[in-house]
Design a protein around this motif. Structure first.
Motif, mmCIF file in Angstrom:
data_model
loop_
_atom_site.group_PDB
_atom_site.id
_atom_site.type_symbol
_atom_site.label_atom_id
_atom_site.label_comp_id
_atom_site.label_asym_id
_atom_site.label_seq_id
_atom_site.Cartn_x
_atom_site.Cartn_y
_atom_site.Cartn_z
ATOM 1 N N LEU A 146 0.822 -1.212 0.000
ATOM 2 C CA LEU A 146 0.000 0.000 0.000
ATOM 3 C C LEU A 146 0.849 1.253 0.000
ATOM 4 C CD1 LEU A 146 -2.375 -1.518 2.596
ATOM 5 C CD2 LEU A 146 -3.100 -0.741 0.349
ATOM 6 N N GLU A 147 0.585 2.121 -0.968
ATOM 7 C CA GLU A 147 1.244 3.433 -1.007
ATOM 8 C C GLU A 147 0.218 4.503 -0.644
ATOM 9 O OE1 GLU A 147 4.566 2.377 -4.435
ATOM 10 O OE2 GLU A 147 2.888 3.677 -4.962
ATOM 11 N N PHE A 148 0.666 5.499 0.099
ATOM 12 C CA PHE A 148 -0.258 6.587 0.485
ATOM 13 C C PHE A 148 0.536 7.836 0.832
ATOM 14 C CE2 PHE A 148 0.512 6.285 5.109
ATOM 15 C CZ PHE A 148 1.049 5.001 5.205
ATOM 16 N N PRO A 207 9.779 5.447 3.020
ATOM 17 C CA PRO A 207 9.309 6.583 2.241
ATOM 18 C C PRO A 207 9.342 6.202 0.755
ATOM 19 C CG PRO A 207 10.967 7.270 3.824
ATOM 20 C CD PRO A 207 10.989 5.775 3.784
ATOM 21 N N GLU A 208 8.295 6.521 0.014
ATOM 22 C CA GLU A 208 8.251 6.244 -1.435
ATOM 23 C C GLU A 208 8.732 7.488 -2.189
ATOM 24 O OE1 GLU A 208 7.835 4.862 -4.259
ATOM 25 O OE2 GLU A 208 7.681 2.766 -3.698
ATOM 26 N N THR A 209 8.591 7.481 -3.516
ATOM 27 C CA THR A 209 9.245 8.531 -4.307
ATOM 28 C C THR A 209 8.558 9.896 -4.267
ATOM 29 O OG1 THR A 209 8.124 7.656 -6.231
ATOM 30 C CG2 THR A 209 10.387 6.996 -5.928
ATOM 31 N N PHE A 214 4.416 7.279 1.595
ATOM 32 C CA PHE A 214 4.866 6.057 2.268
ATOM 33 C C PHE A 214 4.518 4.837 1.438
ATOM 34 C CE2 PHE A 214 4.360 8.830 5.916
ATOM 35 C CZ PHE A 214 5.296 8.376 6.840
ATOM 36 N N GLU A 215 5.285 3.770 1.663
ATOM 37 C CA GLU A 215 4.835 2.444 1.205
ATOM 38 C C GLU A 215 4.927 1.517 2.405
ATOM 39 O OE1 GLU A 215 5.748 0.460 -2.572
ATOM 40 O OE2 GLU A 215 6.853 -0.980 -1.382
ATOM 41 N N ILE A 216 3.849 0.768 2.624
ATOM 42 C CA ILE A 216 3.860 -0.253 3.679
ATOM 43 C C ILE A 216 3.502 -1.574 3.018
ATOM 44 C CG2 ILE A 216 2.692 -1.090 5.765
ATOM 45 C CD1 ILE A 216 3.505 1.397 6.890
#
Ligand code: GLU
Ligand code: MG
Length: 459
Positions: A146-148, A207-209, A214-216
């Motif tokens: 999940l990215e948010f 941390p995503e781009t 975030f990515e979990i």
């Protein structure tokens, strides 16, 4: 867990309030809070709740009407929006760490006869697909990534803002950043701990781009549980953020200049004795024939299932080359420019990753669609197209099958998909299509910032 054990557990934990909640088509949790003493009744008979929530627009601004000529299940004012029943699934007990003395049970939706599942229920549709997998001799396993974004926006107000005015938790990106003291880590640590205390199998967090993205990843498990976990994570993280006056969003593309939010779905199959069936050391590339056919089915249904993976007009803003979103019905080994990534990791780790679903996809629906496509492929021994190596984003459109670039195109494909109707039922498909057509009408009426900026002076 039996009802008696469940009630004893709630007494031991000194729970006073129980949330009974289930998933609607949009992926929003609907239900009620009850005092714990009421639970025994509702465990047996289900909690009555008005069926109108199935036809709410996602922003609750209006109700979706039954399309002319529609004959299946569809809540309408003509039936007076009667009660359906939310039946708690005792295996889904979670103690909610961020609410005082509160537990949560996920529910399945039943009609008032208490024995027929509501045919448009996403959790019910996934249950049906899993039942058919079992009849074919397979247990399905999955995991959702999940990215948010976390935004410095007070929940309840951001719809007043333009995308460019949204303030991310952190203004700069720190892809895979693990430096202590970053703004993201203060909240990241809290989310991880609260989710572990909630009983969710957090596997990793980074941390995503995008700025403040975030990515979990959640550890894999039986597919119903994996979808439950993702659904609980999404609603839980929104509550945790709101308690700190932050807004968590899984919207696919909140700002055209930021990375999109995805919800990649990883799947594999075991036989009923628990042996992984995607791995075959003797087969080409160690990918078993079963896995190849599964991939063939996912690839052949990818276009017609797109609306299930990308359910809003905004979802399609993610689908640009080099955004790392799946934009083509292609597959390859550990290749992130394809739609379906094959991962080779022995008997229990070999799996497929569907890269098209957005953060806005319903976890039950995205899982059901991935599995149904794959099982359809096994059933009909569908051979996949060739494995793609290298940069698939750079290939001309006549060399690859491109996925739909708008919700309108995707909905037309879903409506006429016989595979969707066979696996999810006419009631589910027709209701889903009606909801999406209503969304497209709402979008068509809206005058957007882009239009004003572009035409106000020029015209
Ligand atoms: N954020 C990308 C997307 O919207 C996915 C990035 C990744 O590969 O994890 O699809
Ligand atoms: Mg990612």
């Amino acid at each position: 867990m039996s009802s008696t054990q469940l009630l004893a557990e709630l007494r031991d934990q000194q729970i006073s309030t129980v949330i009974l909640g289930g998933c609607d088509t949009h992926g929003v949790m609907r239900g009620k809070r009850i005092p714990v003493a009421q639970l025994p009744d509702f465990l047996d008979h289900g909690l009555p709740i008005c069926d109108v929530f199935w036809v709410l627009h996602v922003d609750e601004s209006d109700l979706v009407s039954r399309p002319a000529g529609h004959t299946g299940y569809f809540p309408t004012e003509l039936q007076g929006y009667p009660d359906i029943h939310a039946k708690p699934d005792p295996s889904t007990l979670h103690i909610v760490p961020w609410h005082a003395d509160t537990a949560l049970l996920l529910c399945d939706w039943y009609l008032s006869d208490n024995t027929t599942m509501v045919p448009i229920s996403p959790r019910g549709v996934l249950r049906n697909v899993l039942g058919r997998a079992e009849e074919m001799g397979y247990t399905a396993l999955s995991a959702l990534e999940l990215e948010f974004y976390l935004l410095r926006e007070k929940p309840g107000t951001p719809h007043l803002k333009r995308p460019a005015e949204l303030t991310p938790l952190q203004e700069v990106s720190s892809t895979y950043g693990v430096v202590m003291g970053s703004l993201q880590e203060d909240v990241g640590a809290l989310i991880r701990q609260q989710m572990l205390d909630y009983g969710l199998p957090i596997e990793a967090c980074n941390p995503e781009t995008g700025p403040g993205q975030f990515e979990i990843t959640l550890h894999y498990g039986p597919s119903l549980k994996a979808a439950d976990d993702a659904f609980l994570f999404k609603s839980g993280v929104k509550e945790l953020a709101a308690q700190r006056e932050l807004l968590a969003t899984f919207m696919a593309k909140p700002n055209a200049d930021w990375a999109g939010n995805s919800c990649h779905v990883h799947v594999s199959l075991q036989d009923l004795d628990g042996r992984g069936v995607f791995f075959d050391p003797a087969a080409p590339e160690q990918l078993s024939e079963t896995m190849r056919h599964f991939a063939g089915g996912v690839l052949s249904t990818m276009r017609e299932f797109s609306a299930l993976m990308a359910p809003t007009p905004n979802s399609y803003r993610r689908f640009v080359p080099y955004s790392w979103a799946g934009t083509t019905a292609t597959w390859g080994i550990d290749n992130r420019s394809v739609g379906l990534r094959a991962i080779r990791a022995g008997e229990h780790g070999t799996r497929l990753e569907h890269r098209q679903p957005g953060g806005d996809a319903n976890p039950y629906v995205a899982t059901a669609a991935t599995l149904a496509g794959g099982l359809h492929g096994i059933k009909h021994a569908i051979e996949p197209t060739e494995l793609m190596a290298g940069d698939v984003y750079s290939l001309p459109e006549d060399q690859v099958v491109t996925l739909p670039r708008s919700l309108g195109e995707a909905v037309d494909l879903l409506e006429t998909s016989s595979v969707a109707r066979e696996w999810f039922g006419d009631d589910f498909v027709d209701h889903f299509v009606a909801l999406k057509r209503a969304e497209l009408q709402a979008q068509a009426r809206a005058v957007t910032d882009w239009e004003v900026a572009r035409y106000l002076e020029a015209m």
